[in-house]
Enzyme design. Structure first.
Site, short mmCIF file in Angstrom:
data_model
loop_
_atom_site.label_atom_id
_atom_site.label_comp_id
_atom_site.label_asym_id
_atom_site.label_seq_id
_atom_site.Cartn_x
_atom_site.Cartn_y
_atom_site.Cartn_z
N VAL A 38 1.06 -19.95 12.71
CA VAL A 38 0.33 -18.88 13.22
C VAL A 38 1.21 -17.72 13.40
O VAL A 38 0.69 -16.57 13.71
CB VAL A 38 -0.14 -19.47 14.78
CG1 VAL A 38 -1.21 -20.43 14.39
CG2 VAL A 38 0.90 -19.83 15.63
N GLN A 39 2.61 -17.90 13.49
CA GLN A 39 3.56 -16.95 13.92
C GLN A 39 3.75 -15.94 12.63
O GLN A 39 3.78 -14.75 12.79
CB GLN A 39 4.78 -17.00 14.00
CG GLN A 39 5.04 -18.15 15.35
CD GLN A 39 6.33 -19.08 15.23
OE1 GLN A 39 7.50 -18.54 15.78
NE2 GLN A 39 6.08 -20.35 14.76
N MET B 114 9.70 -20.43 15.10
CA MET B 114 10.37 -20.31 13.93
C MET B 114 11.84 -19.63 14.12
O MET B 114 12.02 -18.77 15.26
CB MET B 114 9.52 -19.52 12.89
CG MET B 114 8.47 -20.37 12.29
SD MET B 114 7.71 -19.54 10.99
CE MET B 114 6.70 -20.94 10.11
N ASP C 192 12.02 -14.37 10.63
CA ASP C 192 13.14 -14.56 11.44
C ASP C 192 13.87 -13.46 11.65
O ASP C 192 14.90 -13.67 12.40
CB ASP C 192 14.12 -15.77 10.41
CG ASP C 192 13.30 -16.88 10.24
OD1 ASP C 192 12.31 -17.20 10.93
OD2 ASP C 192 14.03 -17.61 9.35
N GLY D 160 13.17 -11.85 1.97
CA GLY D 160 14.21 -12.13 3.18
C GLY D 160 15.33 -12.29 2.41
O GLY D 160 15.71 -11.68 1.14
N ARG E 151 0.83 -1.29 0.07
CA ARG E 151 -0.05 -0.03 -0.05
C ARG E 151 0.87 1.21 0.05
O ARG E 151 0.58 2.18 -0.72
CB ARG E 151 -0.88 -0.12 1.15
CG ARG E 151 -1.59 1.21 1.28
CD ARG E 151 -2.57 0.89 2.91
NE ARG E 151 -3.43 2.10 3.21
CZ ARG E 151 -2.98 2.98 4.07
NH1 ARG E 151 -1.65 2.60 4.72
NH2 ARG E 151 -3.42 3.87 4.67
O1 F6P Z 1 10.40 -17.38 5.93
C1 F6P Z 1 11.14 -17.75 6.88
C2 F6P Z 1 10.33 -19.22 7.67
O2 F6P Z 1 9.08 -18.75 8.15
C3 F6P Z 1 11.28 -19.92 8.59
O3 F6P Z 1 11.02 -19.36 9.93
C4 F6P Z 1 10.59 -21.42 8.48
O4 F6P Z 1 11.32 -21.95 8.81
C5 F6P Z 1 10.29 -21.39 6.99
O5 F6P Z 1 10.08 -19.96 6.64
C6 F6P Z 1 8.92 -22.03 6.43
O6 F6P Z 1 9.17 -21.96 5.16
P1 F6P Z 1 7.79 -22.37 4.36
O7 F6P Z 1 6.97 -21.27 4.32
O8 F6P Z 1 8.37 -22.64 2.84
O9 F6P Z 1 7.36 -23.71 4.99
#
Ligand code: F6P
Length: 334
Positions: free
Chosen positions: A266-267, A168, A126, A101, A20
């Site tokens: 959920v994170q 994560m 992360d 990322g 946005r």
């Molecule tokens: O983008 C980072 C992350 O969320 C990591 O913390 C996690 O291990 C990974 O992506 C999960 O990846 P995917 O969405 O491909 O399952």
């Protein structure tokens, strides 16, 4: 003038706020904005939407990304980069904003070096992109960890249990350390805080001796714990997540029941926090300003709280670890 924007890699809360901001800032200067769908795939397949004011309406509080996301690599297999550049040329793009990322931004750097002017915006739950002290989405993820720990405390206390909570964080443990601090985890394990199985056991037993009838252990998914070999299953079950391996290994020494919660996606879901909405808005607007000023080949970063450009090549550095000060604090409280 016309620019593009795309969201690459794992989604996070705040992507829509950034999209946005990119579009609103560009439209304010009469710049047209194309939103490419599903990360780099949108440029490979020429799949895009016009980001008009109407398309942006109501997206600020929404999780996910209206553009969709993917982990498509823009430079492999052979010929991919050429297709990406050809689509950008066909649309006469004057610049591209890439939300990603470190992996996605390294791909963006390669595309930039092949001639497409672009600006990167760091986003990952992360929080480990080098060159910036903040990545969009982290605050929302950290609050999700804190909420989960707040909810696990009473049930752990009621049943006198040990709760292992896997969060994560593959190469850096920002969610485990800061989320664990905010949620009062009793033991925090991350790639930066390398506790052995014996250390973890002793900390839980020390709590028992002090009269605590429950313990909450927050562990980052990428942690390596001496005494647990996830490949062979020694000390834990083979091929299982670190949370399950740790619970199985600890079970050898404990009489208390041990339960595992893997927080998982959920994170990454849900509405962004105010901090993520504001930071995404600041970074999105800044990215467009950099394109307008011709300062491409850069990444919008947070440095000492300010939103500033840094060379995009910063993403070639190692993932950013958790601050030692935060790790020390985590050790003090656990
Ligand atoms: O983008 C980072 C992350 O969320 C990591 O913390 C996690 O291990 C990974 O992506 C999960 O990846 P995917 O969405 O491909 O399952």
């Amino acid at each position: 003038m016309r620019i593009g924007v795309l969201t690459s890699g794992g989604d996070v809360p705040g992507l829509n706020a950034a999209i946005r901001a990119v579009a609103r800032r560009a439209l304010a200067d009469g710049v047209e904005v194309l939103g490419f769908r599903n990360g780099w795939l949108g440029l490979l397949e020429d799949d895009f939407m016009d980001l008009t004011l109407r398309a942006l309406s109501g997206i600020l509080p929404q999780g996910g990304t209206i553009l969709g996301a993917s982990r498509t690599n823009p430079i492999a297999p052979a010929g991919t980069a050429e297709r990406v550049l050809a689509t950008a040329k066909a649309h006469e793009l004057d610049g591209l904003v890439v939300l990603g990322g470190d992996g996605s931004l390294r791909g963006a750097l390669e595309i930039c070096e092949r001639g497409l002017p672009l600006v990167g915006i760091p986003k990952t739950i992360d929080n480990d992109v080098p060159g910036t002290e903040y990545c969009i989405g982290f605050d929302s993820g950290m609050n999700a960890v804190m909420d989960a720990l707040d909810k696990l405390h009473p049930t752990a206390a009621a049943h006198h249990r040990i709760m292992v909570v896997e969060v994560m964080g593959n190469r850096s443990g920002w969610l485990a350390v800061l989320g664990g601090l905010a949620g009062g985890a009793d033991v925090i394990v991350s790639p930066e805080i390398s506790l052995s199985l014996t250390d973890i056991r002793d900390r839980v037993l020390a709590r028992v001796e002090r009269g605590s009838k429950f313990s909450i252990i927050a562990v980052a998914e990428g942690s390596r714990i001496e005494g647990i070999d996830r490949e062979t299953g020694m000390g834990g079950a083979p091929g299982t997540s670190i949370g399950h391996s740790l619970a199985a290994a600890l079970g050898q020494f404990m009489s208390s029941t041990i339960r595992v919660t893997v927080l998982g996606y959920v994170q990454r879901g849900g509405s962004p926090t105010a901090f993520d909405r504001i930071t995404a808005s600041r970074m999105g607007a800044k990215a467009v300003e950099l394109i307008l000023e011709g300062k491409t080949g850069t990444m919008v970063a947070m440095v000492n709280g300010a939103i500033v450009p840094v060379p995009l090549s910063e993403v070639r550095q190692s993932p950013r670890p958790v601050d030692p000060e935060a790790c020390d604090l985590a050790q003090l409280f656990s």
